[in-house]
Structures are given as structure tokens and as C-alpha cells.
Design an enzyme around this catalytic site. Structure first.
Site, PDB file in Angstrom:
ATOM      1  N   ASP A  17       1.041  -1.281  -0.130  1.00  0.00           N
ATOM      2  CA  ASP A  17      -0.104  -0.016   0.007  1.00  0.00           C
ATOM      3  C   ASP A  17       0.762   1.204  -0.078  1.00  0.00           C
ATOM      4  O   ASP A  17       1.743   1.530   0.947  1.00  0.00           O
ATOM      5  CB  ASP A  17      -0.787   0.039   1.251  1.00  0.00           C
ATOM      6  CG  ASP A  17      -2.087  -0.864   1.230  1.00  0.00           C
ATOM      7  OD1 ASP A  17      -2.567  -0.897   0.032  1.00  0.00           O
ATOM      8  OD2 ASP A  17      -2.236  -1.832   2.213  1.00  0.00           O
ATOM      9  N   ASP A  45     -10.261  -5.574  -0.762  1.00  0.00           N
ATOM     10  CA  ASP A  45      -9.096  -5.086   0.148  1.00  0.00           C
ATOM     11  C   ASP A  45      -9.770  -4.373   1.284  1.00  0.00           C
ATOM     12  O   ASP A  45     -10.422  -3.368   1.024  1.00  0.00           O
ATOM     13  CB  ASP A  45      -8.294  -4.070  -0.648  1.00  0.00           C
ATOM     14  CG  ASP A  45      -6.951  -3.737  -0.137  1.00  0.00           C
ATOM     15  OD1 ASP A  45      -6.705  -4.114   0.956  1.00  0.00           O
ATOM     16  OD2 ASP A  45      -6.052  -2.671  -0.516  1.00  0.00           O
ATOM     17  N   GLY A  63      -4.935  -0.169   7.675  1.00  0.00           N
ATOM     18  CA  GLY A  63      -5.377  -1.322   7.828  1.00  0.00           C
ATOM     19  C   GLY A  63      -6.056  -1.368   9.180  1.00  0.00           C
ATOM     20  O   GLY A  63      -6.403  -0.556  10.270  1.00  0.00           O
TER      21      GLY A  63
END
Ligand code: DX5
Ligand code: ZN
Length: 235
Positions: free
Chosen positions: A36, A176, A145
């Protein structure tokens, strides 16, 4: 029929032990590593740039699935290609010309992905579906996250399956954010094939077991479409 592929997201690794965590993911049976990239502008967080991608690339044979959450992806295509990205995915909400960015990635001999944030309708990517290798449907608001999976996004995954069939397109469908052995059930049933998982994989003491759990649950979810998903357990 595309098999399920698991892409551990490096954002959830222990950066002090990056070499060890990358090795754990590779030995644990990951199909690729998801990396990322955040610029503090497109999303309210900053991660890392090409130098770290190059470091990760030097530590593994796994292909790197680079997810550009940056406002101006075109500026950095060359840098991430040279750093060793196998796939470059950028967002349809970015400030660059989408078609030009797609063409530049294709010209660099990398696979190209296009991503949509949760509040962006899937129609935003429709004109580009014939040109891309991967469609990344965000199942959390990008930036961090460890967030909760958004089941409402499964309607987009189903729509992407339908459009692919109708248009004869080839893209893989990737999800995702918030994926774990529970949320993978609705994801694969809707048609997702590339499963990005950060927290659920790297927080597990046995990373190989975490990946195997994802694969087993994907298989179970697809084997009996009437079976209910198992209860979500913490950890
Ligand atoms: C969110 C990122 C994701 C996410 C995955 O902006 O693109 O890759 O961090 O991590 P988990 O699995 O913890 O949601
Ligand atoms: Zn990502």
C-alpha cells in the site's frame, strides 16, 4: 475459472522485522504481496515509497501487487516499475487522466489495476474495463489497515462479475480491507478472486495457517452456497 489468490498486505507487517515477515508470508504460501502506497493527500495517511518497495522486492520472489493511493499516480509509475512492482493499481478517483495512466503502465510491461473507493459507484470504471488486468474493489475506506469489512460492497463485486461476462473482459476481481476467514465468505461468493488481507494474516502467530484458513474458508464458501458463514471470532 480463476482460483482464489491470497495477497498479504505488508502494511500490517512488523516493519522492524520486515525481512522476517516477508519471508513468513512467502513460506506461508502467499500468492503475491500487496503493498500500500499512501501519499497523505489522496488518503489521510502516509506509508512508504519506491525505496521500500525495492527493498521488499529484494527480499522475495513473490510478485508485488502495488496499490497506489496517491493523487498523481503518473508521476510515480516509472519509479515503482523500476522498484520491482509486478502490478500497479491506481484509483479511478485520482487527479490524472485514467486512460493515459493505464497506457503508461501497459507500456511498462506491468499488469494494470484500477480501484474504486467505497463511495464511488462502479460505473466510474466502466469505460476502462476492457483495458485492465485487475479491478480492485475497496471494502474499507482506504487509508488504514485494521478496519471493518463493508459487506455492502459485494453488490459491486457481483456487478463486476456480470460486466466481465457480458463484455468478455479478462480482469481479476480483487477485494481489499477487513478480509479474514469470516468475511472471505461473502467476498468469494460474490465473485472476488484476489483476497488482500493485512491484519488477519500478519497478526496471526502462524502466518501459513492464517493463509490456509483463508483458502479453506474460500473453498467451503464456494462448495456449498447455502451453508451459512461461520461466526466471526476475535483473533
Ligand atoms: C487500506 C489498504 C488495505 C488494508 C488491508 O487502505 O489498502 O490494503 O490496509 O489491511 P486489513 O486487512 O488490515 O484491512
Ligand atoms: Zn491496499
Amino acid at each position: 475459472m480463476n482460483p482464489i489468490r491470497v495477497a498479504p498486505s505488508v502494511i500490517a507487517a512488523d516493519f522492524g522485522y520486515l525481512r522476517a515477515d516477508v519471508a513468513r508470508a512467502e513460506q506461508g504460501g502467499a500468492d503475491m504481496l500487496h503493498v500500500d502506497i499512501m501519499d497523505g493527500h489522496f488518503v489521510p495517511n502516509i506509508t512508504f515509497g519506491p525505496a521500500i518497495v525495492q527493498t521488499i522486492q529484494s527480499l522475495t520472489k513473490l510478485p508485488l501487487d502495488v496499490h497506489l493511493m496517491i493523487s498523481r499516480p503518473r508521476k510515480f509509475i516509472t519509479a515503482f516499475v523500476e522498484a520491482g512492482a509486478a502490478n500497479l493499481t491506481f484509483h479511478v478517483e485520482c487527479e490524472d487522466d485514467i486512460r493515459t495512466a493505464i497506457d503508461e503502465i501497459i507500456s511498462s510491461n506491468r499488469s494494470v489495476g484500477l480501484s474504486v473507493k467505497p463511495r464511488t459507484p462502479l460505473s466510474a470504471v466502466r469505460d476502462y474495463l476492457g483495458a485492465i488486468d485487475r479491478l480492485l474493489i475497496m471494502t474499507v475506506e482506504p487509508g488504514f489497515g485494521g478496519q471493518k469489512f463493508m459487506p455492502d460492497m459485494m453488490a459491486k463485486v457481483e456487478q463486476a462479475v456480470t460486466w466481465r461476462r457480458e463484455g468478455g473482459f479478462k480482469y481479476d476481481i480483487e477485494v481489499d480491507g477487513g478480509l479474514n476467514s469470516h468475511t472471505i465468505w461473502p467476498a468469494v461468493r460474490a465473485g472476488a478472486e484476489v483476497i488482500v488481507a493485512g491484519t488477519s494474516v500478519f497478526s496471526h502467530a502462524d502466518l501459513g495457517q492464517a493463509i490456509q484458513d483463508l483458502r479453506d474458508n474460500a473453498q467451503a464458501a464456494l462448495a456449498d452456497l447455502d451453508a451459512p458463514a461461520p461466526e466471526e471470532t476475535s483473533g
